[in-house]
Design an enzyme around this catalytic site. Structure first.
Site, short mmCIF file in Angstrom:
data_model
loop_
_atom_site.label_atom_id
_atom_site.label_comp_id
_atom_site.label_asym_id
_atom_site.label_seq_id
_atom_site.Cartn_x
_atom_site.Cartn_y
_atom_site.Cartn_z
N TYR A 149 -4.59 2.17 15.68
CA TYR A 149 -2.70 2.61 16.48
C TYR A 149 -3.30 2.19 17.98
O TYR A 149 -2.38 1.59 18.67
CB TYR A 149 -2.35 3.61 16.54
CG TYR A 149 -2.05 3.92 14.96
CD1 TYR A 149 -0.45 2.94 14.71
CD2 TYR A 149 -2.46 4.28 13.92
CE1 TYR A 149 0.36 3.10 13.13
CE2 TYR A 149 -2.26 4.10 12.28
CZ TYR A 149 -0.59 3.63 12.16
OH TYR A 149 0.02 3.38 10.53
N HIS A 163 -2.93 11.09 0.31
CA HIS A 163 -2.01 10.75 1.91
C HIS A 163 -1.47 12.52 2.46
O HIS A 163 -0.55 11.89 2.82
CB HIS A 163 -1.51 9.86 1.98
CG HIS A 163 -0.98 9.26 3.23
ND1 HIS A 163 -1.07 7.71 3.58
CD2 HIS A 163 -0.44 9.73 4.56
CE1 HIS A 163 -0.65 7.29 4.75
NE2 HIS A 163 -0.13 8.08 5.54
N GLU A 210 -3.53 -0.10 8.33
CA GLU A 210 -2.96 0.52 8.68
C GLU A 210 -2.70 -0.11 10.12
O GLU A 210 -3.30 0.48 10.79
CB GLU A 210 -2.65 2.55 9.35
CG GLU A 210 -2.22 2.83 7.79
CD GLU A 210 -1.31 4.43 8.12
OE1 GLU A 210 -1.72 4.70 8.85
OE2 GLU A 210 -1.86 5.01 7.15
N ARG A 256 0.79 -1.28 0.01
CA ARG A 256 -0.39 0.11 0.09
C ARG A 256 0.80 1.22 -0.13
O ARG A 256 2.02 1.48 1.24
CB ARG A 256 -1.06 -0.10 0.80
CG ARG A 256 -1.47 1.19 0.88
CD ARG A 256 -3.04 1.19 2.19
NE ARG A 256 -3.47 2.42 2.81
CZ ARG A 256 -3.42 3.38 3.63
NH1 ARG A 256 -2.37 3.19 4.94
NH2 ARG A 256 -4.03 4.46 3.47
N ASN A 305 -7.15 2.39 9.90
CA ASN A 305 -6.22 2.24 10.32
C ASN A 305 -6.40 2.10 12.23
O ASN A 305 -6.84 3.18 12.56
CB ASN A 305 -5.13 3.58 9.65
CG ASN A 305 -4.78 3.96 8.44
OD1 ASN A 305 -5.40 2.44 7.67
ND2 ASN A 305 -4.92 4.93 7.91
N GLU A 311 -7.61 8.33 5.54
CA GLU A 311 -7.64 9.44 7.27
C GLU A 311 -8.24 11.05 6.92
O GLU A 311 -7.50 11.97 7.81
CB GLU A 311 -6.68 9.69 8.44
CG GLU A 311 -5.80 7.99 8.28
CD GLU A 311 -4.93 8.42 9.26
OE1 GLU A 311 -4.36 9.17 10.12
OE2 GLU A 311 -4.34 6.79 9.82
C1 FCB Z 1 -1.62 7.14 10.35
C2 FCB Z 1 -0.92 7.79 9.29
C3 FCB Z 1 0.54 7.58 8.81
C4 FCB Z 1 1.15 7.11 10.04
C5 FCB Z 1 0.79 6.99 10.54
C6 FCB Z 1 1.76 6.47 11.93
O1 FCB Z 1 -1.84 8.76 11.48
O2 FCB Z 1 -1.57 7.25 8.67
O3 FCB Z 1 1.35 8.67 7.76
O4 FCB Z 1 1.52 8.10 10.19
O5 FCB Z 1 -0.12 7.46 11.63
#
Ligand code: FCB
Length: 470
Positions: A320, A147, A373, A103, A318, A192
């Site tokens: 985290y 992006h 992500e 990607r 995405n 995002e």
């Molecule tokens: C996301 C972004 C990516 C990267 C990660 C850590 O928000 O899409 O570009 O910075 O966080």
């Protein structure tokens, strides 16, 4: 290009040695369907460098990085990982890991320098070579159009706050569809949009660095509208590529069971998740968030919501960390008892399962979900042996891939999982201080060194291939 999976960068392992790292044992205990795609992700501004080469126009990130104080280490993506020149070696590396998909994003001002007018053939040819290179290595190309690196010339005309930018984005999407749409497996419109609207236009910590809540709300609407119209334009081209969008999502939990904290969690979920998911899949904005915005709510023209609600083939997510809501903003991740990444984000894999299960329950219209992500920043010192023993990242990936397996088990239609990120890279406002790569980059020499997490991911993927053959 390498003819096989052998890479000069990775030790060639004998079959017995193929799980030398132990792979990702928790993830390996889960079941993933044979057509489930594992890949790695990057974005243009974070890795390409070559910010002014071969006719590329400036983007808002080129401009933003020059503002004093904008970037923690006062750096920029001018050189980054020099991927623009090293892309073949980088594709070899991805292939050697056994990833099935890559990607990446296209830099809009590299292919159309001012976002309007003439296209830049050198930029288009770069991405065509890249996509051909991905395919020649037996991998699938997952393309993201936006992006975040909007052409600066469009920002000068009002950027995402201007409705005309929607038209420009549709032209860009259509142009890329015509050029690459038969060669890529998938096209995502935006990465995002919450970040662009919120961090770019309300808190101002990302490009273009504006602080205006009303503008941010209008920007979010224009991003969504441009998504819907771009999907419509791409759909008309009858491409084999699947079409969708990528959102940053987290489950939001109340910090305590108090009514006030629970109400705050609902509102925060509204701002992050329902504000995007409701128009994309249900054709309206959430009433509680509209009320919360009051006079700052966006101007929506008749027909806009129908345009936004185009059928899409996939939703990229995405993930985290989890989100925690407390009415008095007293929640502090440092004291939550969970381990934290180098970004200060809590490590909470259960949140990914919770998120995927609740998305499928609340939005069955989203037919296929991908984790586009997932990963963590860790300090990653290079050891005396020249290797990077990032056990923390390996564990992060292991438990989060397992969390996706748990969601699958509960019936969520998952299509794939991509690690953020292939390489250490320019981490936006954090500059080069935060390392998310499974491959270490020495910025002085541009040397790439696969970290232990990359080798473990490779071994996990090898184990998967072996078990599906056996
Ligand atoms: C996301 C972004 C990516 C990267 C990660 C850590 O928000 O899409 O570009 O910075 O966080």
């Amino acid at each position: 290009m390498s003819p096989s999976n052998a890479s000069p960068l990775l030790p060639t392992a004998s079959p017995e040695a193929s799980t030398a790292t132990g792979g990702l044992p928790t993830a390996a205990a889960r079941r993933f369907p044979a057509d489930f795609v594992f890949g790695v992700a990057t974005s243009a501004y974070q890795i390409e460098g070559a910010h002014d080469r071969d006719g590329k126009g400036p983007s808002i990130w080129d401009t933003f990085c020059r503002q004093p104080g904008a970037i923690a280490d006062a750096s920029s993506g001018d050189l980054a990982c020099e991927h623009y020149d090293r892309w073949e070696q980088d594709l070899d590396l991805i292939q050697s890991l056994g990833a099935q998909a890559y990607r990446f994003s296209v830099s809009w001002p590299r292919v159309r320098p001012t976002g309007d007018g003439a296209w830049n053939e050198a930029g288009l040819a770069f991405y065509e070579r890249l996509v051909d290179g991905i395919r020649a290595r037996g991998m699938k190309a997952y393309l993201t159009l936006n992006h975040w690196d909007l052409p600066q010339a469009l920002q000068d005309l009002g950027g995402w706050g201007a409705r005309a930018t929607v038209d420009r984005f549709v032209e860009y999407a259509e142009g890329m569809g015509r050029r690459l749409g038969t060669k890529v497996a998938s096209i995502a419109t935006h990465n995002e949009p919450w970040v662009v609207a919120q961090l770019g236009h309300e808190s101002g910590i990302f490009a273009p660095g504006l602080k205006d809540r009303r503008l941010a709300a209008q920007v979010s609407h224009h991003l969504l509208l441009s998504h819907g119209r771009a999907i419509q334009a791409l759909r008309a081209l009858n491409l084999p590529a699947t079409l969708g969008i990528v959102l940053n999502l987290s489950p939001i939990y109340p910090a305590t069971d108090s009514a006030a904290d629970r109400a705050k969690a609902v509102l925060e979920d509204g701002k992050l998740r329902r504000w995007y998911m409701d128009p994309l899949f249900k054709g309206h904005y959430p009433l509680d968030v509209l009320e919360h915005l009051g006079e700052d709510a966006p101007q929506v023209q008749p027909g806009d919501l129908a345009l936004i609600q185009q059928p899409i083939d996939f939703l990229g997510i995405n993930y985290y960390s989890r989100g925690m809501a407390s009415a008095d903003n007293s929640f502090d991740a440092k004291h939550s008892g969970l381990p934290l990444t180098d970004m200060g984000w809590e490590i909470y894999p259960q949140g990914l399962t919770d998120l995927l299960v609740s998305l499928h329950r609340d939005y069955p219209e989203a037919r296929r979900l991908y984790v586009t992500e997932n990963g963590g920043a860790f300090p990653d010192p290079v050891s005396q042996d020249g290797q990077v023993h990032d056990a923390d990242r390996t564990c992060y990936l292991d438990t989060h891939i397992a969390a996706v397996g748990d969601a699958l088990q509960q019936g969520v239609p998952m299509g794939g999982y991509m690690v953020w990120s292939l390489l250490d890279n320019f981490e936006w406002a954090s500059g080069y201080e935060k390392r998310f790569g499974i491959v270490h980059v020495d910025y002085a020499t541009q040397k790439r060194t696969p970290k232990d997490s990359a080798l473990a991911f490779r071994d996990f993927l090898r184990g998967r291939t072996a078990s599906s053959q056996g």
